[in-house]
Design an enzyme around this catalytic site. Sequence first.
Site, PDB file in Angstrom:
ATOM      1  N   ARG A 131      35.300  32.234  38.385  1.00 31.00           N
ATOM      2  CA  ARG A 131      34.132  31.529  38.907  1.00 31.00           C
ATOM      3  C   ARG A 131      34.164  30.089  38.416  1.00 31.00           C
ATOM      4  O   ARG A 131      34.398  29.830  37.247  1.00 31.00           O
ATOM      5  CB  ARG A 131      32.839  32.192  38.397  1.00 31.00           C
ATOM      6  CG  ARG A 131      32.599  33.587  38.910  1.00 31.00           C
ATOM      7  CD  ARG A 131      31.970  33.572  40.293  1.00 31.00           C
ATOM      8  NE  ARG A 131      30.561  33.215  40.239  1.00 31.00           N
ATOM      9  CZ  ARG A 131      29.576  34.077  40.114  1.00 31.00           C
ATOM     10  NH1 ARG A 131      29.828  35.372  40.071  1.00 31.00           N
ATOM     11  NH2 ARG A 131      28.326  33.696  40.064  1.00 31.00           N
ATOM     12  N   LYS A 182      48.510  49.924  34.469  1.00 29.44           N
ATOM     13  CA  LYS A 182      47.604  48.797  34.198  1.00 29.44           C
ATOM     14  C   LYS A 182      46.789  49.078  32.933  1.00 29.44           C
ATOM     15  O   LYS A 182      46.586  48.194  32.096  1.00 29.44           O
ATOM     16  CB  LYS A 182      46.696  48.587  35.424  1.00 29.44           C
ATOM     17  CG  LYS A 182      45.731  47.412  35.333  1.00 29.44           C
ATOM     18  CD  LYS A 182      46.465  46.089  35.472  1.00 29.44           C
ATOM     19  CE  LYS A 182      45.587  44.881  35.762  1.00 29.44           C
ATOM     20  NZ  LYS A 182      44.453  44.638  34.954  1.00 29.44           N
ATOM     21  N   GLU A 265      35.048  46.151  28.159  1.00 26.56           N
ATOM     22  CA  GLU A 265      35.487  47.376  28.841  1.00 26.56           C
ATOM     23  C   GLU A 265      36.283  48.287  27.904  1.00 26.56           C
ATOM     24  O   GLU A 265      36.973  49.193  28.356  1.00 26.56           O
ATOM     25  CB  GLU A 265      36.323  47.004  30.074  1.00 26.56           C
ATOM     26  CG  GLU A 265      35.500  46.238  31.110  1.00 26.56           C
ATOM     27  CD  GLU A 265      36.290  45.789  32.322  1.00 26.56           C
ATOM     28  OE1 GLU A 265      35.851  46.037  33.453  1.00 26.56           O
ATOM     29  OE2 GLU A 265      37.358  45.163  32.137  1.00 26.56           O
TER      30      GLU A 265
HETATM   31  O1  KPL Z   1      44.399  42.150  33.276  1.00 30.27           O
HETATM   32  C1  KPL Z   1      44.357  41.330  32.389  1.00 30.27           C
HETATM   33  C2  KPL Z   1      43.027  41.080  31.801  1.00 30.27           C
HETATM   34  O2  KPL Z   1      42.818  40.046  31.170  1.00 30.27           O
HETATM   35  O3  KPL Z   1      42.147  41.935  31.978  1.00 30.27           O
HETATM   36  C3  KPL Z   1      45.611  40.699  31.864  1.00 30.27           C
HETATM   37  C4  KPL Z   1      46.791  41.232  32.659  1.00 30.27           C
HETATM   38  C5  KPL Z   1      45.798  41.038  30.412  1.00 30.27           C
HETATM   39  C6  KPL Z   1      45.641  39.215  32.073  1.00 30.27           C
HETATM   40  O4  KPL Z   1      44.834  38.504  31.225  1.00 30.27           O
END
Ligand code: KPL
Length: 304
Positions: A131, A182, A265
């Site tokens: 943003r 991820k 998170e």
């Molecule tokens: O997904 C990411 C995040 O910050 O949540 C990464 C890949 C670590 C990039 O900053």
Amino acid sequence: MQHWHILGAGAIGGLFASLLQTAGTPCTLLLRAEDPDLAVGTAALTLRRGEQRQTSRFSVSASSDSGPISHLLVCTKAYDIVAAIAGVAHRLAPGAVVVMLANGMGYQQQVRARWPQLDSFSGSTTEGAFREGRRAICHAGQGSTLIGQPGRVAAPDWFQTWLALPASCEWSADIDTVLWRKLAINCAINPVTALYRCRNGELAQRPQLAALVGELCAEISAIGIAAGQQRAVSNLRQQVMAVIAATADNRSSMLQDVLAGRATEINYLTGYLLARGREHGVPAPRNAALLAAVQAVGTDNLGA
Ligand code: KPL
């Protein structure tokens, strides 16, 4: 004609709203009580790529309204997803499509268990967006987005719309592996940057942090293998070092949350990982210490 409603019109939600609407698919932004930047009616969002700016105008509806929602994209933080969907559940008919694009794991299962009548999908994106102001989003780096549904090999018809977007969107027949990969990468990077308040690149430059990342990767891999996610965690350390190099100047999303005084998170990242470790009897003391340390810094509730 599909009509998408967007819950969580932050950087990623705003980016996809702009992409969809530019490609001819109408989008409505959903207003939640805690959204100070929107008001019911219409809102303009400007998407900037380098010097190029494009402004799109959206209708804005309150979550509590009564109009039906057939296609919902949820881009809130992981810990907000269930509450955000609950706020519009009365507008979702059985079979409504719900796509969740957020970091972490655990909320997907919670949503499926609570609303089994919905057709829910999960995704992971590496689009780089932030943003720039109340009504502006910078699309800083083109990434790719994978969407899928556990056990579903072929893409559903609605996904044709996403394939036509001016962005790399693909259907994944193995979304669990995508989400786990991820998750593993985020668990190795985000909590360390949040705790040491450093940019991603410092994890490679500072030997003490690089060693910690290596130890985290070993524990994460052991849990992933025990949980049947060998493919997701194969060569995890190399994958993590490649992401650190590619995002060296970034502040991770968790560091941004800590700096802004928001909840993190962590419970949907390291918390989820450790829960799988406990299920399979795999200890992960380094990750457990990080979870406790980040929880002590932030305002997180145990949710995953
Ligand atoms: O997904 C990411 C995040 O910050 O949540 C990464 C890949 C670590 C990039 O900053």
